[in-house]
Write a protein that holds these residues in place. Structure first.
Motif, PDB file in Angstrom:
ATOM      1  N   ALA A  79      36.129  45.636  47.831  1.00  0.00           N
ATOM      2  CA  ALA A  79      35.997  45.097  46.482  1.00  0.00           C
ATOM      3  C   ALA A  79      37.058  45.704  45.581  1.00  0.00           C
ATOM      4  CB  ALA A  79      34.599  45.416  45.938  1.00  0.00           C
ATOM      5  N   GLY A  80      37.672  44.861  44.754  1.00  0.00           N
ATOM      6  CA  GLY A  80      38.711  45.329  43.851  1.00  0.00           C
ATOM      7  C   GLY A  80      40.099  45.326  44.462  1.00  0.00           C
ATOM      8  N   TYR A  81      40.219  44.837  45.696  1.00  0.00           N
ATOM      9  CA  TYR A  81      41.507  44.783  46.383  1.00  0.00           C
ATOM     10  C   TYR A  81      41.860  43.345  46.767  1.00  0.00           C
ATOM     11  CZ  TYR A  81      42.219  49.814  46.877  1.00  0.00           C
ATOM     12  OH  TYR A  81      42.459  51.147  46.619  1.00  0.00           O
ATOM     13  N   LYS A  82      43.140  43.099  46.962  1.00  0.00           N
ATOM     14  CA  LYS A  82      43.644  41.833  47.475  1.00  0.00           C
ATOM     15  C   LYS A  82      44.353  42.094  48.798  1.00  0.00           C
ATOM     16  CE  LYS A  82      44.514  39.508  43.022  1.00  0.00           C
ATOM     17  NZ  LYS A  82      45.565  38.859  42.182  1.00  0.00           N
ATOM     18  N   LEU A  83      44.524  41.016  49.561  1.00  0.00           N
ATOM     19  CA  LEU A  83      45.220  41.123  50.843  1.00  0.00           C
ATOM     20  C   LEU A  83      46.552  40.393  50.767  1.00  0.00           C
ATOM     21  CD1 LEU A  83      45.059  42.060  53.842  1.00  0.00           C
ATOM     22  CD2 LEU A  83      44.205  39.760  54.361  1.00  0.00           C
ATOM     23  N   PHE A  84      47.629  41.106  51.060  1.00  0.00           N
ATOM     24  CA  PHE A  84      48.959  40.510  51.171  1.00  0.00           C
ATOM     25  C   PHE A  84      49.271  40.335  52.644  1.00  0.00           C
ATOM     26  CE2 PHE A  84      53.427  41.414  52.176  1.00  0.00           C
ATOM     27  CZ  PHE A  84      54.040  40.337  51.553  1.00  0.00           C
ATOM     28  N   GLU A  85      49.749  39.150  53.000  1.00  0.00           N
ATOM     29  CA  GLU A  85      50.073  38.872  54.388  1.00  0.00           C
ATOM     30  C   GLU A  85      51.529  38.434  54.496  1.00  0.00           C
ATOM     31  OE1 GLU A  85      48.410  36.182  58.150  1.00  0.00           O
ATOM     32  OE2 GLU A  85      47.767  35.750  56.097  1.00  0.00           O
ATOM     33  N   ASP A  86      52.273  39.107  55.342  1.00  0.00           N
ATOM     34  CA  ASP A  86      53.668  38.759  55.604  1.00  0.00           C
ATOM     35  C   ASP A  86      53.748  38.217  57.022  1.00  0.00           C
ATOM     36  OD1 ASP A  86      56.509  38.665  55.648  1.00  0.00           O
ATOM     37  OD2 ASP A  86      56.523  40.619  56.654  1.00  0.00           O
ATOM     38  N   LYS A  87      53.910  36.898  57.143  1.00  0.00           N
ATOM     39  CA  LYS A  87      53.888  36.262  58.456  1.00  0.00           C
ATOM     40  C   LYS A  87      55.200  36.457  59.210  1.00  0.00           C
ATOM     41  CE  LYS A  87      50.461  32.833  57.069  1.00  0.00           C
ATOM     42  NZ  LYS A  87      50.139  31.390  56.895  1.00  0.00           N
ATOM     43  N   VAL A  88      56.272  36.771  58.493  1.00  0.00           N
ATOM     44  CA  VAL A  88      57.554  36.997  59.156  1.00  0.00           C
ATOM     45  C   VAL A  88      57.471  38.206  60.085  1.00  0.00           C
ATOM     46  CG1 VAL A  88      59.980  37.609  58.825  1.00  0.00           C
ATOM     47  CG2 VAL A  88      58.911  35.913  57.325  1.00  0.00           C
ATOM     48  N   HIS A  89      56.917  39.307  59.564  1.00  0.00           N
ATOM     49  CA  HIS A  89      56.813  40.530  60.350  1.00  0.00           C
ATOM     50  C   HIS A  89      55.420  40.722  60.949  1.00  0.00           C
ATOM     51  CE1 HIS A  89      60.212  41.372  57.574  1.00  0.00           C
ATOM     52  NE2 HIS A  89      60.731  41.915  58.642  1.00  0.00           N
ATOM     53  N   GLU A  97      43.631  44.969  42.920  1.00  0.00           N
ATOM     54  CA  GLU A  97      43.814  43.673  42.274  1.00  0.00           C
ATOM     55  C   GLU A  97      44.492  43.771  40.917  1.00  0.00           C
ATOM     56  OE1 GLU A  97      39.225  43.422  40.516  1.00  0.00           O
ATOM     57  OE2 GLU A  97      39.903  42.038  42.074  1.00  0.00           O
ATOM     58  N   ASP A  98      44.509  44.965  40.302  1.00  0.00           N
ATOM     59  CA  ASP A  98      45.202  45.094  39.022  1.00  0.00           C
ATOM     60  C   ASP A  98      46.660  45.521  39.184  1.00  0.00           C
ATOM     61  OD1 ASP A  98      44.555  47.639  39.885  1.00  0.00           O
ATOM     62  OD2 ASP A  98      44.028  48.399  37.891  1.00  0.00           O
ATOM     63  N   TRP A  99      47.124  45.669  40.446  1.00  0.00           N
ATOM     64  CA  TRP A  99      48.528  45.937  40.704  1.00  0.00           C
ATOM     65  C   TRP A  99      49.267  44.604  40.843  1.00  0.00           C
ATOM     66  CZ3 TRP A  99      50.812  50.777  43.126  1.00  0.00           C
ATOM     67  CH2 TRP A  99      50.077  51.909  42.763  1.00  0.00           C
ATOM     68  N   THR A 100      50.578  44.619  40.655  1.00  0.00           N
ATOM     69  CA  THR A 100      51.377  43.404  40.706  1.00  0.00           C
ATOM     70  C   THR A 100      52.209  43.363  41.979  1.00  0.00           C
ATOM     71  OG1 THR A 100      51.537  43.324  38.294  1.00  0.00           O
ATOM     72  CG2 THR A 100      53.156  42.039  39.535  1.00  0.00           C
ATOM     73  N   LEU A 101      52.141  42.236  42.681  1.00  0.00           N
ATOM     74  CA  LEU A 101      52.930  42.027  43.890  1.00  0.00           C
ATOM     75  C   LEU A 101      54.270  41.397  43.528  1.00  0.00           C
ATOM     76  CD1 LEU A 101      53.482  41.487  46.966  1.00  0.00           C
ATOM     77  CD2 LEU A 101      52.150  39.377  46.673  1.00  0.00           C
ATOM     78  N   GLN A 102      55.347  41.946  44.095  1.00  0.00           N
ATOM     79  CA  GLN A 102      56.667  41.344  43.976  1.00  0.00           C
ATOM     80  C   GLN A 102      57.273  41.186  45.366  1.00  0.00           C
ATOM     81  OE1 GLN A 102      59.232  43.586  41.373  1.00  0.00           O
ATOM     82  NE2 GLN A 102      58.369  42.694  39.532  1.00  0.00           N
ATOM     83  N   GLU A 103      57.771  39.984  45.644  1.00  0.00           N
ATOM     84  CA  GLU A 103      58.476  39.723  46.895  1.00  0.00           C
ATOM     85  C   GLU A 103      59.934  39.403  46.587  1.00  0.00           C
ATOM     86  OE1 GLU A 103      56.236  37.323  49.904  1.00  0.00           O
ATOM     87  OE2 GLU A 103      54.968  36.881  48.171  1.00  0.00           O
ATOM     88  N   GLY A 104      60.781  39.583  47.573  1.00  0.00           N
ATOM     89  CA  GLY A 104      62.182  39.230  47.413  1.00  0.00           C
ATOM     90  C   GLY A 104      62.980  40.215  46.589  1.00  0.00           C
ATOM     91  N   PHE A 111      54.658  46.767  45.349  1.00  0.00           N
ATOM     92  CA  PHE A 111      53.414  46.711  44.590  1.00  0.00           C
ATOM     93  C   PHE A 111      53.535  47.656  43.405  1.00  0.00           C
ATOM     94  CE2 PHE A 111      52.637  45.755  49.012  1.00  0.00           C
ATOM     95  CZ  PHE A 111      51.929  44.561  48.949  1.00  0.00           C
ATOM     96  N   LEU A 112      53.323  47.111  42.189  1.00  0.00           N
ATOM     97  CA  LEU A 112      53.535  47.883  40.966  1.00  0.00           C
ATOM     98  C   LEU A 112      52.217  48.178  40.270  1.00  0.00           C
ATOM     99  CD1 LEU A 112      55.940  45.323  40.902  1.00  0.00           C
ATOM    100  CD2 LEU A 112      56.909  47.159  39.549  1.00  0.00           C
ATOM    101  N   ALA A 113      52.035  49.431  39.874  1.00  0.00           N
ATOM    102  CA  ALA A 113      50.836  49.845  39.155  1.00  0.00           C
ATOM    103  C   ALA A 113      50.808  49.205  37.773  1.00  0.00           C
ATOM    104  CB  ALA A 113      50.798  51.361  39.028  1.00  0.00           C
ATOM    105  N   PRO A 114      49.617  48.984  37.213  1.00  0.00           N
ATOM    106  CA  PRO A 114      49.527  48.411  35.862  1.00  0.00           C
ATOM    107  C   PRO A 114      50.036  49.407  34.822  1.00  0.00           C
ATOM    108  CG  PRO A 114      47.369  49.136  36.616  1.00  0.00           C
ATOM    109  CD  PRO A 114      48.295  49.251  37.799  1.00  0.00           C
TER     110      PRO A 114
END
Length: 229
Positions: A79-89, A97-104, A111-114
């Protein structure tokens, strides 16, 4: 600065790589962005992972078919988490969930803290990189030595604080912590690397010196969640 424990080092890469074996950096411009981390296979001007210019202002370039936040996670997510999936690797990472995901920006994902408040000048972050070594015979110790040479050129007042090479039989992994400046910010980095089957698996945590201890346990949880299928 609290020294990352051996437990954290092993939680980050060693458990993830064990599962793999059994199954087969920046600074930022505004309120985000990842700090640089160096790569031994390219010069600082050539390697995306070594460039200090990567920032939150850059648009993510990853295709939804390549990687995305999993809408139907195949594993239990706390609870309170999200799942990031990278299919390439073939990797997954759980993050608050309050952190920010950045790709590329750098590597697989950042993953950036609030923000701590409206005046927070830097987002603490953790990034994950998988680098194909192109057949080069590079140990984790060699990798860190080459990385230190590049970081000395990338980071103002680069200072090595601590380093350690894992000596357990069958392991090829290493850790280092270092400090430096980007603009007016005094930052601290913690980086782990493990070499496995011709690839380097790297995790880098970046924080302001005053906030390093505040995030270290949460960062350990994120790192510990990294799985490779």
């Amino acid at each position: 600065m609290k020294k990352p424990s051996a437990k954290l080092l092993k939680m980050s890469l060693f458990l993830a790589l064990l599962a793999l074996a059994l199954s087969a950096c920046g600074g930022k411009d505004d309120k985000g962005g990842a700090s640089p981390s160096a790569s031994p296979s390219a010069s600082a001007s050539e390697s995306p992972s070594a460039s200090p210019s990567a920032s939150a202002s850059e648009s993510p370039s990853a295709s939804p078919s390549a990687s995305a936040e999993a809408s139907e996670p195949a594993q239990a997510v706390p609870a309170g988490y999200k799942l990031f999936e990278d299919k390439v690797h073939g990797t997954t990472i759980q993050y608050p969930e309050d952190w920010t995901l950045q790709e590329g920006v750098i590597g697989i994902a950042v993953f950036l803290a609030p923000p701590e408040d409206a005046n927070d000048p830097f987002s603490e972050n953790i990034n994950f990189i998988v680098e194909d070594l192109g057949g080069q015979s590079v140990s984790a110790k060699d990798y860190l030595e080459l990385t230190k040479q590049q970081l000395g050129q990338l980071i103002q007042d680069f200072t090595l604080v601590d380093e350690e090479v894992d000596t357990e039989e069958g392991s090829d992994a290493a850790y280092m912590a270092y400090t430096g400046k980007q603009g007016d910010l005094e930052l601290t980095w913690m980086q782990t690397v493990e070499i496995h089957e011709g690839k380097a698996y790297i995790i880098t945590f970046t924080a302001t010196r005053d906030s390093f201890d505040k995030y270290i346990e949460q960062v350990a949880e994120i790192a510990d969640s990294w799985t490779i299928n």
